[in-house]
Design a protein around this motif. Structure first.
Motif, mmCIF file in Angstrom:
data_model
loop_
_atom_site.group_PDB
_atom_site.id
_atom_site.type_symbol
_atom_site.label_atom_id
_atom_site.label_comp_id
_atom_site.label_asym_id
_atom_site.label_seq_id
_atom_site.Cartn_x
_atom_site.Cartn_y
_atom_site.Cartn_z
ATOM 1 N N ILE B 681 0.846 -1.204 0.000
ATOM 2 C CA ILE B 681 0.000 0.000 0.000
ATOM 3 C C ILE B 681 0.881 1.255 0.000
ATOM 4 N N VAL B 682 1.932 1.241 0.822
ATOM 5 C CA VAL B 682 2.825 2.406 0.870
ATOM 6 C C VAL B 682 3.591 2.550 -0.438
ATOM 7 N N VAL B 683 4.108 1.454 -0.942
ATOM 8 C CA VAL B 683 4.877 1.515 -2.192
ATOM 9 C C VAL B 683 3.990 2.054 -3.313
ATOM 10 N N THR B 684 2.756 1.566 -3.392
ATOM 11 C CA THR B 684 1.840 2.033 -4.434
ATOM 12 C C THR B 684 1.565 3.530 -4.285
ATOM 13 N N ALA B 685 1.367 3.983 -3.050
ATOM 14 C CA ALA B 685 1.110 5.413 -2.822
ATOM 15 C C ALA B 685 2.323 6.245 -3.233
ATOM 16 N N LEU B 686 3.523 5.808 -2.858
ATOM 17 C CA LEU B 686 4.719 6.588 -3.202
ATOM 18 C C LEU B 686 4.968 6.582 -4.707
ATOM 19 N N GLU B 687 4.756 5.449 -5.333
ATOM 20 C CA GLU B 687 4.912 5.393 -6.792
ATOM 21 C C GLU B 687 3.877 6.301 -7.461
ATOM 22 N N GLY B 688 2.661 6.303 -6.921
ATOM 23 C CA GLY B 688 1.612 7.180 -7.455
ATOM 24 C C GLY B 688 1.963 8.645 -7.251
ATOM 25 N N ALA B 689 2.526 8.948 -6.083
ATOM 26 C CA ALA B 689 2.932 10.330 -5.798
ATOM 27 C C ALA B 689 4.027 10.767 -6.769
ATOM 28 N N ALA B 690 5.008 9.902 -6.963
ATOM 29 C CA ALA B 690 6.083 10.230 -7.903
ATOM 30 C C ALA B 690 5.520 10.448 -9.302
ATOM 31 N N ALA B 691 4.533 9.636 -9.662
ATOM 32 C CA ALA B 691 3.944 9.754 -11.000
ATOM 33 C C ALA B 691 3.241 11.103 -11.185
ATOM 34 N N THR B 692 2.623 11.627 -10.129
ATOM 35 C CA THR B 692 1.947 12.924 -10.282
ATOM 36 C C THR B 692 2.939 14.077 -10.359
ATOM 37 N N LEU B 693 4.183 13.835 -9.913
ATOM 38 C CA LEU B 693 5.189 14.898 -9.963
ATOM 39 C C LEU B 693 5.937 14.934 -11.292
ATOM 40 N N ARG B 694 5.839 13.842 -12.036
ATOM 41 C CA ARG B 694 6.529 13.794 -13.339
ATOM 42 C C ARG B 694 5.941 14.847 -14.278
ATOM 43 N N PRO B 695 6.695 15.239 -15.337
ATOM 44 C CA PRO B 695 6.094 16.133 -16.337
ATOM 45 C C PRO B 695 4.747 15.560 -16.752
ATOM 46 N N VAL B 696 3.745 16.435 -16.842
ATOM 47 C CA VAL B 696 2.368 15.955 -16.905
ATOM 48 C C VAL B 696 2.040 15.133 -18.139
ATOM 49 N N ALA B 697 2.807 15.282 -19.204
ATOM 50 C CA ALA B 697 2.487 14.495 -20.398
ATOM 51 C C ALA B 697 3.249 13.172 -20.437
ATOM 52 N N ASP B 698 4.001 12.855 -19.370
ATOM 53 C CA ASP B 698 4.619 11.532 -19.266
ATOM 54 C C ASP B 698 3.704 10.660 -18.438
ATOM 55 N N LEU B 699 3.291 9.554 -18.975
ATOM 56 C CA LEU B 699 2.429 8.701 -18.154
ATOM 57 C C LEU B 699 3.271 7.715 -17.366
#
Lengths: 699, 699
Positions: B681-699
């Motif tokens: 659960i924590v790993v998924t949340a942190l990976e999700g958080a990192a994903a929202t910080l990436r340049p917005v057009a990178d999925l």
């Protein structure tokens, strides 16, 4: 020249120059500083419509369906590479593309030990065997990659009985009756390759898993490191061995059964009276005390399954995503399911990619193309994707467009979707010519087949609602993203087939599509144009073409059903629908007022930030209907308007289901408390939805 | 004049006019079309800082604390009107203000039948009674509106025993020991009104409900129509009668107890050796076989409780909310708790409102002022508000600022908050002079009392983390909104009092604050300036001053604690921290890269839409740490970094708790599976958080 004159001229010149400066500064709008905001470009739209090529779709389909490509098979992986290659093409590709892989639990029949269905005589000998494979009618049904018909996730086991264990069913045989799939026809000369109907040996494969997503990682992405539920604790698998068979084998079993006649609605087109057993007829083909032996050797396996994603970066609002996807995996060749959709997807990405690479066009918002893995096993690829990027997708996705089977038949468009997408589909289809004779638009043709009388618009085509039949399910139910599913489909006056007859069989091949389903591929082209126009409108329009006030009709009809069909019952239990009436009215008023504000703004030259704020209200409206605590027993379903409805009243599903439960059982106050709770959940959601539609600085 | 000359002049004039037009159009930048984006205005900030008036705060406090204003009492309603009047004032009010009322379950002692604690002699007669009210020391403790001391939500009942029922506690008496609250002092001449210490008769009231929010409507707003849980099914109330008493009564009971000596850590400052019972000392004040009779007559009542909301509409981004609130209800006069915060709130709204009404200023984003009801009973008003507007608040709220008790003492600032708010608090406090001697900034003074060594910044003031002690709880834990709580507090070298000594008693009065807590109100002013500066920076800055990369330090420290204190244990159970290491590293990298992009953009003249997109990434980062399914047994807690931690290791709470449970019980594989699940659960949340910080057009 006199001094006075020179001075006069000088002053006059200064005044003129000054006047000019003033005029130049104030009277002429400065283009460079305030360009018109990027909006939908009708020329580009027309170009795209014109370039979507039926023959290229046909060629795509030929390649995609050349070999069976069961999820995680080598050919499935080949197609991952094909998609990557197309989407990375320097002349017609996208900005970026990549594959992401999940490790998911799939289910396969054993290759060494095929599943068998035998009739065993009184002495224990096999006296009849059902076919283990489909007949090799076109040369494509015999290859090593054609998976044996099976019920995915059905457990192994070897039950033996003849419908005898009245209260302890030991195994299940499943078949599709010619009455349901073939308009009653069943002989080889009436079926494929002589017609579109299912041959007698055809067997429909399918997943028998109750939920969707990877069974071992509910709510977590199935990356290798994720926690996996112990197999013993997995819920949702069928409890007993199950095997699908063709109707020719079903005839051998069913037409020899003894016992009382089955109810009329159970009778089919196998050419005999269906009986309920137990045991075989004494005058039939098998000794009366024969047994049916079902041996299932399915195996669960952890396999790698990939999604492929391709992105066109938005020029102005790259953080707004228009998602468009389909699954890639098939049961066998999957020409219709799913390759008819993927063929369209590839043609659309080619046309848009070419404009992009030429520098002709870049959308206002980002467009994301997706090819999902392992859909046939339970929407696995798309579900894992939504689990991995839950927040990001929820915050940024404008809409999800699904085109799975793009052509069931050639008669008409069929769209399933949530109310806010109705308008954009109408706008798109009014501008595209319908295939077939006449000079109708897709819209005008569509309305002849599916229509309803709208209190707002009069007669309009009717959209269906979204169940969980394809990859839109996690987007609408789990993430609350406005979604739609687009296809061409039947004239229901010409066939009553539940679905196209070769669905999930080895007869769903390129030739089947090319000869029977869509010769000339004009319906494929119509779907490509519809999806393409919808995608362009959603990604390029300055104002998002999501009309949230179209939810008012749904809410009103749900409310009326609740009042008419549940009102008296609720009143008996002192439950008032008053708060629901208020909430619906509030939603209607706020949605209408927002519509007014948008109209007013559209007449001016609004600031892009102002429009972004309005668009956010439109985009996020669907999210306000989510409540992850509304249906604790339903995995992923959080949308309080579209969750599964088991109750018979077509109204808010939580209310309908709770009423049905409270009424059906002689239940006490707890069941009625749950009705009240579900009512409050809906009222809270509607009040919250209305609140998000209000002017943003009103709390 | 000759024609040629006239023509020449005419041409010349046209050329000049034309040149002017050209110059005017191209050479002079068009202000009206591309104004500099509205940003934080340091002059306005300075004006606000200068206008926040200590004496006005003092006058606010005098009025707010003039009468007891228990939640839902008439005086509480009077204060609702006072707030509305202030916020609707034509010269210093806000754009709009309104009250919203919830019907919530509160708990009160019976006025007819007061709760009593008596010592009953062997013959059944009452030989000693504890005080039913606090001593009327200043004339303010005796009024009819001073609620009798009680434990809210403790059930009624009349248990009788003397610590005898070893394994079946029948009732609970609670008191605050002078060792814990009074630095050991206990005589009347050493306590209020002669010092800030608690008089011997003072009794701390409080809510004994385990969760927060209205007990009958979990997850639903307590509007009249909402479903209410049946009282019999409410969980979280204390199971047995409970009553708080003052330490003078506690001394009578405790110092007369018989039995073995209590452990050293249980001893206090009542001037005797504390014993464990059973029974009374034979040489004490009461017969040895006397009993203690506790009679609790608390009643649950549905009451109306209001929130008051006031709004300043944002000029540019009205759909972005900076929320600033405090509760209004007190236990008695509540001068410190909560009126010291409300006095600051009113002064801040006056200063900002005045600028607004004068037309001097309007913030870029909306500012929402909130006065919550029924906080003392369990954060009820704020929780119901978040339940009612869940989606809207989650989508739009930039941050929540809480100032409840604004001044505990005069020594230093104390801030609790999530990492993204650290920077804005630092920026604000560096520019404000600290009250008291010397010429320090609040920041420079603060760092002397609370500090830590940051790997990034070196020595900095340390922020505390947010528990559930005030109304920020639903905002951070339920909605995932970056939050902070601001106050002035103690020099811990001067007092060890658990909290200011008259907390929740009838001695928490205006004079108490005016004489002892903050004479001159300079600490109140310091809090007002700090909160004001933070609010202005959050609402006016073009780039949101939320530094998400400051989460990296927290994650890194949680990770290190997990590795050092749990790593070996986890390894024994084949659980790898590798994925967590990767996720933390990914977050760090993405947060740093985003910081870089912001810096680059700040150097140019970025488009407002571009900045809005970045700001959305910053605002929504906190949301990505929410998982409503992470802690099913914890009501409202969804934030995977700040949920309650019962495990001793200061790391990710789900991981810490699951490890603690798995280790403490001789538990089997299921407990370790839960550890693995929490890790995922924590790993998924942190990976999700990192994903929202990436340049917005990178999925």
């Amino acid at each position: 020249m006199q001094w006075t004159k020179v001075l006069g001229l000088g002053l006059g010149a200064a005044a003129l120059l000054g006047l000019g400066i003033i005029l130049g500064h104030f009277a002429i709008p400065k283009k460079a500083n305030s360009p018109a905001p990027q909006d939908l470009d009708l020329e580009i739209l027309e170009t795209v419509m014109g370039q979507l090529d039926a023959n290229r779709i046909r060629e795509n389909l030929r390649e995609l369906s050349r070999e069976p490509h069961l999820a995680s098979s080598p050919r499935d992986e080949d197609l991952v590479q094909l998609l990557l290659q197309r989407w990375k093409d320097p002349e017609s590709g996208l900005d970026s593309a990549g594959a992401s892989t999940y490790e998911v639990l799939l289910s396969f029949p054993s290759q060494e030990q095929p599943n068998v269905v035998d009739i065993v005589g009184p002495t224990g000998g096999i006296i009849h065997s059902c076919h283990r494979t489909e007949e090799n009618v076109t040369g494509e049904q015999g290859g090593p990659d054609v998976v044996q018909p099976y019920a995915a996730y059905a457990p192994s086991g070897t039950p033996q009985a003849v419908n005898a264990a009245k209260h302890g069913v030991a195994g299940v045989l499943v078949y599709t009756d010619p009455a349901d799939i073939n308009d009653g026809l069943s002989s080889p000369d009436e079926t494929f390759p002589n017609s579109w109907y299912l041959p007698p040996s055809g067997v429909e494969r399918g997943s028998y898993y109750e939920y969707f997503g990877d069974p071992l990682t509910p709510y977590l992405p199935a990356v290798p490191s994720s926690f996996r539920v112990d197999l013993a604790n997995v819920s949702g698998f069928p409890p007993i061995p199950t095997q699908p068979i063709g109707f020719q084998d079903a005839r051998d079993l069913l037409c020899n059964l003894n016992g009382t006649l089955a109810p009329a609605t159970w009778q089919g087109a196998l050419g005999c009276h269906y009986r309920l057993g137990p045991g075989f007829r004494p005058d039939g083909d098998f000794p009366a005390d024969s047994q049916v032996n079902v041996s299932v050797y399915n195996r669960l396996e952890l396999r790698n399954s990939s999604n492929v994603l391709g992105i066109i970066r938005g020029a102005v609002e790259p953080d707004r995503y228009v998602l468009y996807g389909n699954h890639r995996d098939s049961w066998v060749h999957g020409a219709v399911d799913p390759s008819s959709g993927t063929a369209v997807l590839l043609e659309l990405s080619r046309v848009l990619g070419t404009l992009l690479k030429k520098g002709t066009w870049r959308p206002r918002r980002s467009i994301v193309f997706a090819s999902w893995g392992a859909e046939e096993f339970g929407l696995i690829g798309s579900t894992e994707f939504t689990e991995e990027f839950f927040n990001k997708l929820q915050e940024r996705t404008v809409a999800y467009i699904n085109v799975d089977i793009s052509v069931f038949a050639n008669a008409t468009l069929r769209v399933q979707g949530t109310p806010p997408v109705q308008t954009v589909v109408f706008s798109a289809t009014k501008e595209i010519r319908s295939p077939g004779p006449g000079d109708l638009s897709i819209y005008d043709n569509w309305i002849r087949y599916f229509n309803r009388s709208s209190p707002v618009y009069g007669l309009v085509p009717s959209l269906g609602s979204l169940g969980a039949g394809s990859d839109y399910a996690p987007f609408i139910h789990f993430l609350g993203i406005s979604s739609m599913d687009i296809a061409y489909t039947y004239d229901r006056s010409k066939t009553s087939a539940r679905i196209y007859p070769t669905y999930h069989t080895a007869f769903d091949t390129f030739d089947y599509v090319d000869k029977f389903l869509d010769p000339g591929f004009s319906s494929h082209q119509a779907v490509a144009r519809t999806a393409g126009s919808v995608i362009l409108r959603l990604s390029d329009s300055f104002f998002l073409p999501l009309k949230v006030s179209d939810y008012s009709e749904t809410l009103r009809s749900f409310l009326q059903a609740a009042q008419q069909d549940l009102g008296a019952l609720l009143e008996q239990h002192s439950i008032s629908l008053g708060p629901l009436v208020n909430a619906v009215e509030k939603f209607e008023a706020e949605a209408a007022a927002l519509g007014q504000r948008i109209s007013t703004l559209q007449k001016g030259s609004p600031d892009p930030l102002q429009v972004r704020m309005l668009n956010d209200q439109l985009m996020l409206l669907e999210r306000t209907f989510l409540n992850p605590r509304a249906f604790p027993e339903e995995r992923y379903y959080s949308h309080v308007l579209w969750a599964p409805r088991t109750g018979s009243v077509v109204t808010f599903p939580g209310l309908s289901n709770a009423c049905s439960r409270a009424r059906d059982t002689a239940s006490g106050s707890e069941a009625w408390a749950e009705v009240q709770r579900q009512l409050s959940i809906v009222v809270t959601a509607l009040e919250g939805a209305a609140a998000t539609l209000r002017p943003v600085a009103d709390l």
